[in-house]
Design a protein around this motif. Structure first.
Motif, PDB file in Angstrom:
ATOM      1  N   LEU A   1       0.823  -1.201   0.000  1.00 24.79           N
ATOM      2  CA  LEU A   1       0.000   0.000   0.000  1.00 24.79           C
ATOM      3  C   LEU A   1       0.858   1.252   0.000  1.00 24.79           C
ATOM      4  O   LEU A   1       0.614   2.198  -0.770  1.00 24.79           O
ATOM      5  CB  LEU A   1      -0.919   0.003   1.226  1.00 24.79           C
ATOM      6  CG  LEU A   1      -1.876   1.194   1.343  1.00 24.79           C
ATOM      7  CD1 LEU A   1      -3.010   1.070   0.332  1.00 24.79           C
ATOM      8  CD2 LEU A   1      -2.436   1.291   2.760  1.00 24.79           C
TER       9      LEU A   1
ATOM     10  N   ASP B   1     -10.245   7.772  -2.142  1.00 20.18           N
ATOM     11  CA  ASP B   1     -10.523   6.914  -3.304  1.00 20.18           C
ATOM     12  C   ASP B   1      -9.432   5.855  -3.457  1.00 20.18           C
ATOM     13  O   ASP B   1      -9.720   4.684  -3.744  1.00 20.18           O
ATOM     14  CB  ASP B   1     -10.611   7.749  -4.581  1.00 20.18           C
ATOM     15  CG  ASP B   1     -11.864   8.610  -4.634  1.00 20.18           C
ATOM     16  OD1 ASP B   1     -12.802   8.354  -3.854  1.00 20.18           O
ATOM     17  OD2 ASP B   1     -11.897   9.546  -5.462  1.00 20.18           O
TER      18      ASP B   1
ATOM     19  N   ARG C   1      -9.938   3.230  -0.615  1.00 23.65           N
ATOM     20  CA  ARG C   1     -11.130   2.411  -0.857  1.00 23.65           C
ATOM     21  C   ARG C   1     -10.881   1.400  -1.956  1.00 23.65           C
ATOM     22  O   ARG C   1     -11.307   0.239  -1.859  1.00 23.65           O
ATOM     23  CB  ARG C   1     -12.299   3.310  -1.254  1.00 23.65           C
ATOM     24  CG  ARG C   1     -12.950   4.067  -0.106  1.00 23.65           C
ATOM     25  CD  ARG C   1     -13.974   5.042  -0.632  1.00 23.65           C
ATOM     26  NE  ARG C   1     -14.780   5.650   0.421  1.00 23.65           N
ATOM     27  CZ  ARG C   1     -15.615   6.666   0.218  1.00 23.65           C
ATOM     28  NH1 ARG C   1     -15.741   7.192  -1.003  1.00 23.65           N
ATOM     29  NH2 ARG C   1     -16.319   7.159   1.223  1.00 23.65           N
ATOM     30  N   ALA C   2     -10.183   1.820  -3.005  1.00 25.64           N
ATOM     31  CA  ALA C   2      -9.920   0.929  -4.139  1.00 25.64           C
ATOM     32  C   ALA C   2      -9.036  -0.245  -3.741  1.00 25.64           C
ATOM     33  O   ALA C   2      -8.998  -1.256  -4.446  1.00 25.64           O
ATOM     34  CB  ALA C   2      -9.262   1.713  -5.281  1.00 25.64           C
ATOM     35  N   ARG C   3      -8.356  -0.116  -2.612  1.00 26.54           N
ATOM     36  CA  ARG C   3      -7.464  -1.183  -2.150  1.00 26.54           C
ATOM     37  C   ARG C   3      -8.021  -1.894  -0.918  1.00 26.54           C
ATOM     38  O   ARG C   3      -7.289  -2.569  -0.201  1.00 26.54           O
ATOM     39  CB  ARG C   3      -6.078  -0.608  -1.892  1.00 26.54           C
ATOM     40  CG  ARG C   3      -5.343  -0.332  -3.202  1.00 26.54           C
ATOM     41  CD  ARG C   3      -4.315   0.767  -3.105  1.00 26.54           C
ATOM     42  NE  ARG C   3      -3.703   0.986  -4.416  1.00 26.54           N
ATOM     43  CZ  ARG C   3      -4.276   1.723  -5.370  1.00 26.54           C
ATOM     44  NH1 ARG C   3      -5.445   2.302  -5.170  1.00 26.54           N
ATOM     45  NH2 ARG C   3      -3.674   1.875  -6.541  1.00 26.54           N
ATOM     46  N   GLY C   4      -9.302  -1.733  -0.697  1.00 31.04           N
ATOM     47  CA  GLY C   4      -9.981  -2.491   0.342  1.00 31.04           C
ATOM     48  C   GLY C   4      -9.763  -2.011   1.753  1.00 31.04           C
ATOM     49  O   GLY C   4     -10.072  -2.740   2.710  1.00 31.04           O
ATOM     50  N   ILE C   5      -9.262  -0.800   1.923  1.00 33.44           N
ATOM     51  CA  ILE C   5      -9.071  -0.270   3.269  1.00 33.44           C
ATOM     52  C   ILE C   5     -10.428   0.115   3.850  1.00 33.44           C
ATOM     53  O   ILE C   5     -11.248   0.739   3.179  1.00 33.44           O
ATOM     54  CB  ILE C   5      -8.125   0.945   3.247  1.00 33.44           C
ATOM     55  CG1 ILE C   5      -6.768   0.548   2.645  1.00 33.44           C
ATOM     56  CG2 ILE C   5      -7.947   1.504   4.659  1.00 33.44           C
ATOM     57  CD1 ILE C   5      -6.067  -0.578   3.345  1.00 33.44           C
ATOM     58  N   ALA C   6     -10.670  -0.250   5.084  1.00 31.25           N
ATOM     59  CA  ALA C   6     -11.960  -0.007   5.726  1.00 31.25           C
ATOM     60  C   ALA C   6     -12.278   1.486   5.801  1.00 31.25           C
ATOM     61  O   ALA C   6     -11.368   2.327   5.881  1.00 31.25           O
ATOM     62  CB  ALA C   6     -11.968  -0.611   7.128  1.00 31.25           C
ATOM     63  N   GLU C   7     -13.569   1.796   5.797  1.00 32.75           N
ATOM     64  CA  GLU C   7     -14.018   3.194   5.787  1.00 32.75           C
ATOM     65  C   GLU C   7     -13.476   4.016   6.951  1.00 32.75           C
ATOM     66  O   GLU C   7     -13.067   5.168   6.738  1.00 32.75           O
ATOM     67  CB  GLU C   7     -15.546   3.254   5.776  1.00 32.75           C
ATOM     68  CG  GLU C   7     -16.158   2.938   4.419  1.00 32.75           C
ATOM     69  CD  GLU C   7     -15.764   3.946   3.352  1.00 32.75           C
ATOM     70  OE1 GLU C   7     -16.022   5.153   3.514  1.00 32.75           O
ATOM     71  OE2 GLU C   7     -15.179   3.515   2.335  1.00 32.75           O
TER      72      GLU C   7
END
Length: 212
Positions: A15, A90, A93-99
């Motif tokens: 990441l 963005d 989020r595109a890499r699956g990181i939690a909100e």
């Protein structure tokens, strides 16, 4: 890229590497070096104060904090800080990181120029702001040893930072002066054009459709 600076490790996860690669592809050397210095200075302060913070999230926030100044991420109606914050969220989020984590980075970036508030918020937000303050306006300069400052600058040189940074910030502010109301970003316009009149809060209040 130097992996450890004054006891601070530059994050090297997938990441972190992807974030650095993306930002470097759009920012010039001046802004990119500044962004990494913000991370290192922020992390040094966090370690000195024994704060619990997520180095990876702090790193992403620092990397993206000025991305809204570049043309690719520039919008007509948002503050440049929000443009950068949106880009970071963005990306995460595109890499699956939690909100919650993505939102934390968003807040750190969106608030990084706001005086008097970030230092009371979560460590990643406070430390992003602290890194920006010391690198741009010298607030907290003496909290770092000469050796720490020298190591950071040696790894990520400032070059002609003052002049180049002022130029980039002024260019951004002039493109959308309406977004500078109530922010330090108006200063760039005023310095460029002392005759420019910013929107006035008192005038706005008196001009509302309310009778009183």
């Amino acid at each position: 890229m130097t992996s450890v600076i004054s006891g601070v490790k530059i994050p090297d996860s997938q990441l972190a590497r992807e974030a650095a690669e993306l930002v470097r592809s759009y920012e010039g050397e001046m802004l990119f070096n500044h962004s990494v210095r913000v991370y290192v200075f922020g992390a040094i302060k966090g370690l000195r104060q024994k704060l619990k913070f997520d180095p990876e999230l702090l790193y992403v926030a620092a990397l993206f904090h000025d991305l809204g100044l570049v043309d690719h991420y520039h919008t007509e109606t948002k503050r440049f800080e929000v443009d950068g914050a949106d880009a970071a969220r963005d990306f995460l989020r595109a890499r699956g990181i939690a909100e919650p984590q993505a939102d934390l980075v968003w807040e750190a970036i969106a608030l990084h120029t706001t005086p008097g508030i970030p230092q009371y918020m979560r460590p990643e937000i406070a430390l992003t702001n602290a890194g920006v303050l010391v690198d741009v306006v010298g607030i907290g300069y003496d909290e770092y040893t000469p050796e720490q400052r020298d190591q950071v600058i040696s790894a990520f040189p400032r070059g002609d930072f003052k002049n180049e940074f002022l130029k980039v910030q002024t260019c951004s502010a002039l493109k959308k002066p309406q977004t500078t109301f109530g922010t330090v970003n108006f200063d760039y316009i005023e310095d460029h054009d002392p005759g420019f009149r910013k929107p006035n809060a008192c005038t706005r209040i008196r001009s509302t459709p309310w009778q009183s």
